[in-house]
Motif scaffolding. Structure first.
Motif, PDB file in Angstrom:
ATOM      1  N   LEU A 159       2.425  13.005   1.255  1.00 37.97           N
ATOM      2  CA  LEU A 159       1.891  12.100   1.133  1.00 37.97           C
ATOM      3  C   LEU A 159       3.207  10.515   1.529  1.00 37.97           C
ATOM      4  O   LEU A 159       1.850   9.867   2.320  1.00 37.97           O
ATOM      5  CB  LEU A 159       1.580  12.002  -0.632  1.00 37.97           C
ATOM      6  CG  LEU A 159       1.118  10.494  -0.955  1.00 37.97           C
ATOM      7  CD1 LEU A 159      -0.819  10.734   0.206  1.00 37.97           C
ATOM      8  CD2 LEU A 159       0.673  10.596  -2.235  1.00 37.97           C
ATOM      9  N   LEU A 160       3.836  11.017   0.601  1.00 37.93           N
ATOM     10  CA  LEU A 160       4.653   9.431   1.705  1.00 37.93           C
ATOM     11  C   LEU A 160       4.720   9.646   2.994  1.00 37.93           C
ATOM     12  O   LEU A 160       4.871   8.785   3.782  1.00 37.93           O
ATOM     13  CB  LEU A 160       5.908   9.539   0.725  1.00 37.93           C
ATOM     14  CG  LEU A 160       7.018   8.137   0.644  1.00 37.93           C
ATOM     15  CD1 LEU A 160       6.561   7.295   0.485  1.00 37.93           C
ATOM     16  CD2 LEU A 160       8.552   8.777  -0.204  1.00 37.93           C
ATOM     17  N   GLY A 161       5.171  10.451   3.439  1.00 36.34           N
ATOM     18  CA  GLY A 161       5.248  10.287   4.380  1.00 36.34           C
ATOM     19  C   GLY A 161       4.314  10.110   5.988  1.00 36.34           C
ATOM     20  O   GLY A 161       4.487   9.150   6.745  1.00 36.34           O
ATOM     21  N   PHE A 221       0.922  -1.331  -0.411  1.00 34.98           N
ATOM     22  CA  PHE A 221       0.346  -0.142  -0.088  1.00 34.98           C
ATOM     23  C   PHE A 221       1.183   1.562  -0.193  1.00 34.98           C
ATOM     24  O   PHE A 221       0.405   1.732  -0.591  1.00 34.98           O
ATOM     25  CB  PHE A 221      -0.783   0.157   0.878  1.00 34.98           C
ATOM     26  CG  PHE A 221      -1.477   1.197   0.946  1.00 34.98           C
ATOM     27  CD1 PHE A 221      -2.618   1.281   0.533  1.00 34.98           C
ATOM     28  CD2 PHE A 221      -1.554   2.404   2.326  1.00 34.98           C
ATOM     29  CE1 PHE A 221      -3.710   2.351   0.012  1.00 34.98           C
ATOM     30  CE2 PHE A 221      -2.392   3.642   2.440  1.00 34.98           C
ATOM     31  CZ  PHE A 221      -3.094   3.311   1.596  1.00 34.98           C
ATOM     32  N   VAL A 222       2.007   0.930   0.479  1.00 32.19           N
ATOM     33  CA  VAL A 222       2.883   2.082   0.819  1.00 32.19           C
ATOM     34  C   VAL A 222       3.697   2.750  -1.109  1.00 32.19           C
ATOM     35  O   VAL A 222       3.927   3.727  -1.111  1.00 32.19           O
ATOM     36  CB  VAL A 222       4.112   2.275   2.326  1.00 32.19           C
ATOM     37  CG1 VAL A 222       4.695   3.037   1.806  1.00 32.19           C
ATOM     38  CG2 VAL A 222       2.920   2.340   2.629  1.00 32.19           C
ATOM     39  N   MET A 223       3.809   1.238  -1.592  1.00 34.48           N
ATOM     40  CA  MET A 223       4.223   1.751  -2.707  1.00 34.48           C
ATOM     41  C   MET A 223       3.883   2.181  -3.691  1.00 34.48           C
ATOM     42  O   MET A 223       4.213   3.151  -4.446  1.00 34.48           O
ATOM     43  CB  MET A 223       4.886   0.073  -2.971  1.00 34.48           C
ATOM     44  CG  MET A 223       6.167  -0.122  -2.313  1.00 34.48           C
ATOM     45  SD  MET A 223       6.635  -2.140  -3.123  1.00 34.48           S
ATOM     46  CE  MET A 223       7.595  -2.520  -1.960  1.00 34.48           C
ATOM     47  N   TRP A 224       2.092   2.056  -3.605  1.00 32.75           N
ATOM     48  CA  TRP A 224       0.989   2.210  -4.442  1.00 32.75           C
ATOM     49  C   TRP A 224       1.088   3.949  -4.244  1.00 32.75           C
ATOM     50  O   TRP A 224       1.106   4.558  -4.769  1.00 32.75           O
ATOM     51  CB  TRP A 224      -0.698   1.505  -4.323  1.00 32.75           C
ATOM     52  CG  TRP A 224      -1.089   2.191  -4.674  1.00 32.75           C
ATOM     53  CD1 TRP A 224      -1.226   2.726  -5.822  1.00 32.75           C
ATOM     54  CD2 TRP A 224      -2.383   2.742  -4.215  1.00 32.75           C
ATOM     55  NE1 TRP A 224      -2.740   2.569  -6.587  1.00 32.75           N
ATOM     56  CE2 TRP A 224      -3.237   2.949  -5.253  1.00 32.75           C
ATOM     57  CE3 TRP A 224      -3.083   3.320  -3.216  1.00 32.75           C
ATOM     58  CZ2 TRP A 224      -4.460   2.879  -5.127  1.00 32.75           C
ATOM     59  CZ3 TRP A 224      -4.348   3.657  -3.116  1.00 32.75           C
ATOM     60  CH2 TRP A 224      -4.969   3.578  -3.728  1.00 32.75           C
ATOM     61  N   LEU A 225       0.841   4.109  -2.791  1.00 32.49           N
ATOM     62  CA  LEU A 225       0.877   5.630  -2.657  1.00 32.49           C
ATOM     63  C   LEU A 225       2.279   6.801  -3.254  1.00 32.49           C
ATOM     64  O   LEU A 225       2.028   8.023  -3.042  1.00 32.49           O
ATOM     65  CB  LEU A 225       0.581   5.945  -1.545  1.00 32.49           C
ATOM     66  CG  LEU A 225      -0.875   5.633  -1.014  1.00 32.49           C
ATOM     67  CD1 LEU A 225      -1.254   6.228   0.564  1.00 32.49           C
ATOM     68  CD2 LEU A 225      -1.554   6.671  -1.866  1.00 32.49           C
ATOM     69  N   ALA A 226       3.814   6.018  -3.061  1.00 30.28           N
ATOM     70  CA  ALA A 226       4.659   5.881  -3.301  1.00 30.28           C
ATOM     71  C   ALA A 226       4.938   6.983  -4.739  1.00 30.28           C
ATOM     72  O   ALA A 226       5.842   7.712  -5.080  1.00 30.28           O
ATOM     73  CB  ALA A 226       5.899   5.038  -3.130  1.00 30.28           C
ATOM     74  N   LEU A 273       3.637   6.296   5.718  1.00 25.48           N
ATOM     75  CA  LEU A 273       5.003   5.686   5.986  1.00 25.48           C
ATOM     76  C   LEU A 273       5.013   5.194   8.136  1.00 25.48           C
ATOM     77  O   LEU A 273       5.054   4.950   7.617  1.00 25.48           O
ATOM     78  CB  LEU A 273       6.559   6.471   5.944  1.00 25.48           C
ATOM     79  CG  LEU A 273       6.860   5.933   4.623  1.00 25.48           C
ATOM     80  CD1 LEU A 273       8.056   6.792   3.802  1.00 25.48           C
ATOM     81  CD2 LEU A 273       7.099   4.514   4.401  1.00 25.48           C
ATOM     82  N   LEU A 274       4.366   6.473   7.995  1.00 23.70           N
ATOM     83  CA  LEU A 274       3.822   6.714   9.845  1.00 23.70           C
ATOM     84  C   LEU A 274       2.566   5.614   9.638  1.00 23.70           C
ATOM     85  O   LEU A 274       2.860   4.672  10.505  1.00 23.70           O
ATOM     86  CB  LEU A 274       3.191   8.670  10.161  1.00 23.70           C
ATOM     87  CG  LEU A 274       3.194   8.978  11.679  1.00 23.70           C
ATOM     88  CD1 LEU A 274       4.155   8.263  11.547  1.00 23.70           C
ATOM     89  CD2 LEU A 274       2.622   9.617  11.664  1.00 23.70           C
ATOM     90  N   TRP A 275       2.004   6.259   8.497  1.00 25.13           N
ATOM     91  CA  TRP A 275       0.680   4.396   9.274  1.00 25.13           C
ATOM     92  C   TRP A 275       1.543   3.015   8.822  1.00 25.13           C
ATOM     93  O   TRP A 275       1.104   2.559  10.198  1.00 25.13           O
ATOM     94  CB  TRP A 275       0.104   5.082   7.800  1.00 25.13           C
ATOM     95  CG  TRP A 275      -1.292   3.638   7.640  1.00 25.13           C
ATOM     96  CD1 TRP A 275      -1.960   3.272   8.570  1.00 25.13           C
ATOM     97  CD2 TRP A 275      -1.174   2.123   7.307  1.00 25.13           C
ATOM     98  NE1 TRP A 275      -3.474   2.529   8.441  1.00 25.13           N
ATOM     99  CE2 TRP A 275      -2.772   1.618   7.537  1.00 25.13           C
ATOM    100  CE3 TRP A 275      -0.563   2.114   6.041  1.00 25.13           C
ATOM    101  CZ2 TRP A 275      -2.517   0.592   6.655  1.00 25.13           C
ATOM    102  CZ3 TRP A 275      -0.437   0.935   5.907  1.00 25.13           C
ATOM    103  CH2 TRP A 275      -1.447  -0.206   5.401  1.00 25.13           C
TER     104      TRP A 275
END
Length: 596
Positions: free
Chosen positions: A465-467, A431-436, A470-472
């Motif tokens: 957005l990436l931060g 999911f993080v990669m997707w938003l990256a 990542l925090l999540w």
């Protein structure tokens, strides 16, 4: 008739109500409370005292509060006595896990989730036999309700004498007991008393000079290991990106090689400090899902950059990249390349690390820098002899195809990193990669022709957005029928009684997987088991495994791959150790020599 029926029903109801308390006393703790209990009796180190251990295993979704009062929930209490005589036992509790309270998230509670153990050391003046009567008061809680409980849990062991009892220090919960008792864990490797016998004894490291020499060779050979393929990709991209006249290309190659090597040496220096301070094995940082996920996300973004989706700050591997500081780019590329190489272990490295990580900090730092110097030596050689620039093809339109190939390799590295994540962590990382992707795209929009305010706005939006993702993310095996999972208790019982071949492996160790696919194949294992009667035991270090690491350290090793053969008979404490890469013929030779 109706009156008679009502009388009968009322009588039955009264009988049920009268029987309820007795039923609760007899079977409530086993059937109705959301937990199961069990007892065990163990000998403490020293051989003159013992300890009873009460284990309570909770059903999924249930927990209780720790014995230490925190102002939240009801603390768990245990009152235990030895009968006859009424001798009181002092209960020792683990600290529990700190989590936001289910019913009041603003407060933090210490809870036992999954398993709770209560340790009851037996006093030296206790009788040799008797029974233990334990009264436990606690609060069972789920996400929706809490259930107070008072449980009588008796235990009658055969004896309190430590003779013929299982050793407490060999149990998986031993570090938990030491933490609860306020003591430091026993130094790994100190209890087995092995005298390891390396298969290639002439290559063993016994001095600082030998460690530095073999460290240089091991670092050089590390460039040829499979998981260092991304390293080669990064170097090829940088060298092909050197343009201009031959003199300019020589100057760029010299500068890049020096700063790339500085990045390599910086990482090895930092790794020496990390391993010295934490005591973990080589590649142990990949036991941390956060590290693996963060690296996978970063490499994914770099791969998309090479595919032309956007430009990255500082580290951008495209040949036409307009970076402000080529020195900083080369330095951070060296850091990243070496981090990607950390899970690998090549020839000579196992013996070097086994010796170095048991030495003073100065020796550890010197050896690790020697390995880093060996790994960076080809690039330093290019800096000393930059005439290699005349051998390289001049950049042109064709280099864009090379960029795509390098990006393809980096995305393959992402698959490898995702594969070694615990299953529960895979989806958040994806999911993080997707938003990256949109985050990198926003950064790429902040290019030439955009005003300063708009440029920083786009960059901050991408970073934000990436931060946030990542925090999540950070907020909150291949098995085979012939492998026996390592258990320190059963392992000790089998030592000397039967021949055992122990393989240390991890999902983050690609060299281990290569050996399993080429040497320790199911066919070979089946044949060796039938022919030599050997038991095959596997120690999985994919995640933190204190018992497995203890056995690894006791064999004089601090890195993977490692395998050891424990013969049956009087030589059980002289295992033959195979480090790094080994062959089918070597394993066959060891098994055959001890079978005759």
């Amino acid at each position: 008739m109706n009156r008679l029926l009502k009388t009968i029903l009322a009588s039955l109801l009264l009988m049920l109500l009268a029987a309820a308390p007795a039923a609760a006393q007899l079977g409530f703790q086993q059937q109705d409370y959301p937990a199961k209990t069990s007892w065990g009796m163990y000998a403490l180190p020293g051989g003159d005292s013992s300890m009873a251990v009460l284990t309570m295993t909770f059903e999924d979704g249930w927990h209780t509060y720790s014995a230490e009062p925190t102002g939240v929930g009801k603390p768990t209490t245990v009152q235990a006595t030895i009968e006859p005589g009424g001798m009181e036992l002092a209960a020792v509790f683990p600290p529990g896990v700190s989590k936001p309270d289910t019913f009041d998230p603003s407060k933090t509670a210490n809870i036992y989730d999954g398993v709770m153990r209560v340790f009851l050391p037996i006093p030296p003046d206790a009788p040799e036999s008797g029974s233990i009567n334990a009264q436990v008061e606690l609060l069972f809680c789920s996400d929706t309700k809490c259930l107070p409980a008072r449980m009588e849990i008796p235990f009658r062991p055969k004896t309190f004498s430590p003779d013929d009892l299982a050793k407490a220090e060999l149990q998986p919960w031993w570090p938990e007991f030491l933490e609860a008792f306020g003591e430091e864990p026993v130094e790994p490797g100190g209890q087995w008393g092995f005298s390891p016998k390396p298969y290639t004894e002439s290559l063993e490291v016994t001095s600082l000079g030998a460690a530095l020499f073999f460290g240089l060779i091991a670092g050089l050979l590390l460039n040829l290991m499979p998981c260092v393929l991304p390293v080669i990709s990064l170097k090829v991209s940088a060298l092909l990106g050197s343009g201009g006249e031959p003199e300019q290309r020589r100057r760029e190659i010299r500068t890049h090689g020096i700063f790339f090597a500085a990045g390599v040496l910086s990482w090895f220096g930092a790794l020496a400090v990390i391993l010295w301070k934490t005591g973990i094995a080589w590649g142990g940082i990949f036991q941390q899902p956060e590290v693996v996920a963060g690296l996978a996300i970063f490499v994914f973004v770099m791969g998309l950059s090479l595919l032309g989706l956007f430009d990255l700050p500082v580290i951008d591997l495209k040949f036409d990249s307009k970076v402000r500081s080529h020195k900083a780019q080369a330095y951070f590329t060296g850091l990243l390349a070496t981090l990607l190489a950390t899970p690998c272990s090549g020839p000579f490295l196992g013996g070097v690390l086994a010796w170095a990580l048991q030495q003073p900090p100065g020796h550890i730092a010197a050896v690790f820098l020697a390995v880093g110097l060996g790994m960076s030596s080809p690039y330093l050689a290019m800096s000393v002899f930059p005439g290699v620039a005349t051998w390289l093809p001049r950049p042109g339109a064709w280099v864009q195809h090379v960029e795509r190939v390098v990006g393809f390799f980096l995305l393959g590295t992402v698959l490898y990193l995702i594969n070694i994540l615990p299953p529960a962590e895979v989806m958040p990382a994806l999911f993080v990669m997707w938003l990256a992707v949109p985050a990198g795209w926003l950064w790429g929009l902040a290019g030439p022709g955009v005003s300063t305010g708009a440029r920083w706005g786009l960059r901050l939006a991408g970073l934000g957005l990436l931060g946030l993702t990542l925090l999540w993310f950070y907020a909150p095996e291949r098995e085979s029928f012939m492998w026996t999972a390592y258990n320190p208790v059963t392992f000790e019982e089998r030592l000397g009684r039967e021949a055992m071949f122990v393989d240390f492996t991890a999902d983050w160790c690609p060299t281990c997987k290569v050996i399993e696919a080429t040497v320790l194949t199911p066919e070979n294992l089946t044949q060796w088991r039938e022919e030599y009667g050997v038991r095959f035991v596997q120690v999985d270090l994919s995640e933190q495994n204190p018992e497995g690491e203890e056995l690894l350290f006791s064999l004089g090793s601090r890195s993977l791959p490692v395998a050891a053969f424990f013969p049956a008979g009087d030589d059980w404490n002289k295992p033959v150790v195979l480090r790094d890469l080994f062959t089918e013929e070597q394993v066959e030779t060891i098994l055959e020599s001890y079978n005759n």
